[in-house]
Motif scaffolding. Structure first.
Motif, PDB file in Angstrom:
ATOM      1  N   GLU A  75       1.415  -1.055  -0.104  1.00  0.00           N
ATOM      2  CA  GLU A  75      -0.190  -0.022  -0.124  1.00  0.00           C
ATOM      3  C   GLU A  75       1.099   0.754   0.499  1.00  0.00           C
ATOM      4  O   GLU A  75       2.040   1.033   1.008  1.00  0.00           O
ATOM      5  CB  GLU A  75      -0.612   0.521   0.927  1.00  0.00           C
ATOM      6  CG  GLU A  75      -2.166   1.168   1.354  1.00  0.00           C
ATOM      7  CD  GLU A  75      -2.844   0.886   2.638  1.00  0.00           C
ATOM      8  OE1 GLU A  75      -3.772   2.264   2.370  1.00  0.00           O
ATOM      9  OE2 GLU A  75      -2.399  -0.065   3.267  1.00  0.00           O
ATOM     10  N   VAL A  76       0.267   2.064  -1.019  1.00  0.00           N
ATOM     11  CA  VAL A  76       1.171   3.391  -1.362  1.00  0.00           C
ATOM     12  C   VAL A  76      -0.004   4.308  -0.667  1.00  0.00           C
ATOM     13  O   VAL A  76      -0.616   4.615  -2.022  1.00  0.00           O
ATOM     14  CB  VAL A  76       2.047   3.849  -2.090  1.00  0.00           C
ATOM     15  CG1 VAL A  76       2.720   5.050  -2.040  1.00  0.00           C
ATOM     16  CG2 VAL A  76       2.886   2.332  -2.241  1.00  0.00           C
ATOM     17  N   ILE A  77       0.141   5.159   0.222  1.00  0.00           N
ATOM     18  CA  ILE A  77      -0.644   5.923   0.170  1.00  0.00           C
ATOM     19  C   ILE A  77       0.117   7.490   0.291  1.00  0.00           C
ATOM     20  O   ILE A  77       1.035   8.541   1.007  1.00  0.00           O
ATOM     21  CB  ILE A  77      -1.756   6.848   1.606  1.00  0.00           C
ATOM     22  CG1 ILE A  77      -2.460   5.339   1.407  1.00  0.00           C
ATOM     23  CG2 ILE A  77      -2.410   7.677   0.881  1.00  0.00           C
ATOM     24  CD1 ILE A  77      -3.630   5.172   2.353  1.00  0.00           C
ATOM     25  N   GLU A  78       0.286   8.633  -0.563  1.00  0.00           N
ATOM     26  CA  GLU A  78       1.409   9.358  -0.939  1.00  0.00           C
ATOM     27  C   GLU A  78       1.034  10.629  -0.082  1.00  0.00           C
ATOM     28  O   GLU A  78       0.286  10.751   0.598  1.00  0.00           O
ATOM     29  CB  GLU A  78       0.950  10.390  -2.104  1.00  0.00           C
ATOM     30  CG  GLU A  78       2.065  11.923  -2.107  1.00  0.00           C
ATOM     31  CD  GLU A  78       3.331  11.520  -2.303  1.00  0.00           C
ATOM     32  OE1 GLU A  78       4.294  11.964  -2.317  1.00  0.00           O
ATOM     33  OE2 GLU A  78       3.630  10.327  -3.799  1.00  0.00           O
ATOM     34  N   GLY A  79       2.973  10.058   0.972  1.00  0.00           N
ATOM     35  CA  GLY A  79       2.379  11.138   2.205  1.00  0.00           C
ATOM     36  C   GLY A  79       2.071  11.081   3.296  1.00  0.00           C
ATOM     37  O   GLY A  79       1.826  11.407   4.565  1.00  0.00           O
ATOM     38  N   GLU A  80       1.696   9.999   3.717  1.00  0.00           N
ATOM     39  CA  GLU A  80       0.740   9.636   4.581  1.00  0.00           C
ATOM     40  C   GLU A  80       1.111   8.024   5.347  1.00  0.00           C
ATOM     41  O   GLU A  80       0.754   7.727   6.166  1.00  0.00           O
ATOM     42  CB  GLU A  80      -1.044   9.659   4.396  1.00  0.00           C
ATOM     43  CG  GLU A  80      -1.116  10.950   4.373  1.00  0.00           C
ATOM     44  CD  GLU A  80      -3.313  10.608   3.992  1.00  0.00           C
ATOM     45  OE1 GLU A  80      -3.802  10.145   4.286  1.00  0.00           O
ATOM     46  OE2 GLU A  80      -3.339  11.902   3.439  1.00  0.00           O
ATOM     47  N   LYS A  81       1.050   7.132   4.075  1.00  0.00           N
ATOM     48  CA  LYS A  81       1.095   5.370   4.678  1.00  0.00           C
ATOM     49  C   LYS A  81       1.817   4.800   3.680  1.00  0.00           C
ATOM     50  O   LYS A  81       1.424   4.316   2.223  1.00  0.00           O
ATOM     51  CB  LYS A  81      -0.023   5.043   4.815  1.00  0.00           C
ATOM     52  CG  LYS A  81      -0.566   3.645   5.529  1.00  0.00           C
ATOM     53  CD  LYS A  81      -1.512   3.192   5.438  1.00  0.00           C
ATOM     54  CE  LYS A  81      -1.631   2.009   6.133  1.00  0.00           C
ATOM     55  NZ  LYS A  81      -3.390   1.549   6.289  1.00  0.00           N
ATOM     56  N   LEU A  82       3.074   4.172   4.118  1.00  0.00           N
ATOM     57  CA  LEU A  82       3.579   3.283   3.320  1.00  0.00           C
ATOM     58  C   LEU A  82       3.420   1.774   4.494  1.00  0.00           C
ATOM     59  O   LEU A  82       4.030   1.065   4.961  1.00  0.00           O
ATOM     60  CB  LEU A  82       5.059   3.379   3.471  1.00  0.00           C
ATOM     61  CG  LEU A  82       5.815   4.431   2.588  1.00  0.00           C
ATOM     62  CD1 LEU A  82       7.293   4.400   3.143  1.00  0.00           C
ATOM     63  CD2 LEU A  82       5.190   3.994   1.067  1.00  0.00           C
ATOM     64  N   VAL A  83       3.287   0.340   3.262  1.00  0.00           N
ATOM     65  CA  VAL A  83       3.021  -0.856   3.391  1.00  0.00           C
ATOM     66  C   VAL A  83       3.836  -1.887   3.260  1.00  0.00           C
ATOM     67  O   VAL A  83       3.464  -1.726   1.932  1.00  0.00           O
ATOM     68  CB  VAL A  83       2.073  -1.129   4.151  1.00  0.00           C
ATOM     69  CG1 VAL A  83       1.384  -2.756   4.703  1.00  0.00           C
ATOM     70  CG2 VAL A  83       0.266  -0.546   4.901  1.00  0.00           C
ATOM     71  N   PHE A  84       4.901  -2.293   3.288  1.00  0.00           N
ATOM     72  CA  PHE A  84       6.308  -3.366   2.399  1.00  0.00           C
ATOM     73  C   PHE A  84       5.568  -4.627   3.563  1.00  0.00           C
ATOM     74  O   PHE A  84       5.396  -4.449   4.424  1.00  0.00           O
ATOM     75  CB  PHE A  84       7.237  -2.669   2.473  1.00  0.00           C
ATOM     76  CG  PHE A  84       8.009  -2.168   3.486  1.00  0.00           C
ATOM     77  CD1 PHE A  84       8.983  -2.813   3.849  1.00  0.00           C
ATOM     78  CD2 PHE A  84       7.762  -1.089   3.022  1.00  0.00           C
ATOM     79  CE1 PHE A  84       9.292  -1.827   5.201  1.00  0.00           C
ATOM     80  CE2 PHE A  84       8.683  -0.003   4.701  1.00  0.00           C
ATOM     81  CZ  PHE A  84       9.234  -0.429   5.659  1.00  0.00           C
ATOM     82  N   THR A  85       6.187  -5.675   2.565  1.00  0.00           N
ATOM     83  CA  THR A  85       6.483  -6.735   3.085  1.00  0.00           C
ATOM     84  C   THR A  85       8.054  -7.834   2.282  1.00  0.00           C
ATOM     85  O   THR A  85       8.332  -7.268   1.197  1.00  0.00           O
ATOM     86  CB  THR A  85       5.009  -7.655   3.229  1.00  0.00           C
ATOM     87  OG1 THR A  85       5.613  -9.030   3.747  1.00  0.00           O
ATOM     88  CG2 THR A  85       5.037  -7.732   1.383  1.00  0.00           C
ATOM     89  N   ASP A  86       8.311  -8.321   3.297  1.00  0.00           N
ATOM     90  CA  ASP A  86       8.744  -9.550   2.983  1.00  0.00           C
ATOM     91  C   ASP A  86       8.726 -10.973   1.917  1.00  0.00           C
ATOM     92  O   ASP A  86       9.296 -11.518   1.835  1.00  0.00           O
ATOM     93  CB  ASP A  86      10.690  -9.652   3.611  1.00  0.00           C
ATOM     94  CG  ASP A  86       9.993 -10.199   5.010  1.00  0.00           C
ATOM     95  OD1 ASP A  86       9.201 -10.313   4.853  1.00  0.00           O
ATOM     96  OD2 ASP A  86      10.910 -10.360   5.697  1.00  0.00           O
ATOM     97  N   ALA A  87       7.595 -11.156   2.712  1.00  0.00           N
ATOM     98  CA  ALA A  87       6.261 -11.910   1.973  1.00  0.00           C
ATOM     99  C   ALA A  87       6.180 -11.914   0.368  1.00  0.00           C
ATOM    100  O   ALA A  87       5.788 -13.346   0.633  1.00  0.00           O
ATOM    101  CB  ALA A  87       4.910 -12.314   2.410  1.00  0.00           C
ATOM    102  N   TYR A  88       7.205 -11.169  -0.333  1.00  0.00           N
ATOM    103  CA  TYR A  88       6.920 -11.237  -1.538  1.00  0.00           C
ATOM    104  C   TYR A  88       7.676 -10.480  -1.848  1.00  0.00           C
ATOM    105  O   TYR A  88       8.295  -9.470  -1.359  1.00  0.00           O
ATOM    106  CB  TYR A  88       5.154 -11.129  -2.519  1.00  0.00           C
ATOM    107  CG  TYR A  88       3.968 -11.337  -1.695  1.00  0.00           C
ATOM    108  CD1 TYR A  88       3.985 -12.611  -2.444  1.00  0.00           C
ATOM    109  CD2 TYR A  88       3.276 -10.754  -0.785  1.00  0.00           C
ATOM    110  CE1 TYR A  88       2.821 -13.566  -2.050  1.00  0.00           C
ATOM    111  CE2 TYR A  88       2.575 -11.639  -0.760  1.00  0.00           C
ATOM    112  CZ  TYR A  88       1.904 -12.768  -1.222  1.00  0.00           C
ATOM    113  OH  TYR A  88       1.153 -13.734  -0.609  1.00  0.00           O
TER     114      TYR A  88
END
Length: 156
Positions: A75-88
């Protein structure tokens, strides 16, 4: 966001730097190298393709050992939120042994700073416990301090 105390670790801190600058630090490879791992460890390389499914690959140098971490943005919400994973990794290739999903939230604090929340979600209570024992709060707290210090050094 609702936290699951069995699998999630999280903290919130107010950082004395503007939200947009912290966002830029988290989304620019050249900036990542200045704060992403607690010193004296370092980031030797970083690749970012800032979009859902895009790569977030980093290589760390920890006590002379290179550690590669391949991941993607969920998930990338400009200036508000980053979600990243090493599951993929890029192309939605599943990882053999994923560790966590990171959720970073940025909000203006009303006084020129940023309310910064970092959450690590784990597959199991055991993985969460392992991360906590590895020093999640100290390590991620150090990264937050390094991020704040680095961002402040960029303000002119």
């Amino acid at each position: 966001m609702i936290l699951d105390p069995k699998t999630d670790l999280s903290f919130t801190r107010t950082l004395a730097a503007p939200r947009q600058l912290l966002w830029e630090c988290w989304t620019t490879p050249a900036h990542i190298k200045h704060f992403f791992v607690p010193r004296p460890h370092s980031v030797s390389s970083c690749e970012i393709d800032l979009r859902v499914g895009g790569r977030f690959n980093t290589t760390f140098n920890v006590e002379g050992n290179e550690m590669q971490n391949l991941g993607v943005y969920l998930e990338v919400i400009e200036g508000e939120k980053l979600v990243f994973t090493d599951a993929y990794s890029e192309g939605w290739k599943p990882a053999a042994d994923p560790f966590m999903t990171a959720i970073l939230e940025f909000a203006d604090d009303g006084a020129g700073g940023t309310r910064y929340t970092a959450t690590a979600r784990h597959r199991s209570a055991e993985a969460k416990e392992q991360h906590e024992q590895m020093g999640f709060f100290d390590g991620w707290g150090t990264v937050a301090t390094q991020l704040e210090d680095y961002a402040k050094s960029l303000v002119r």
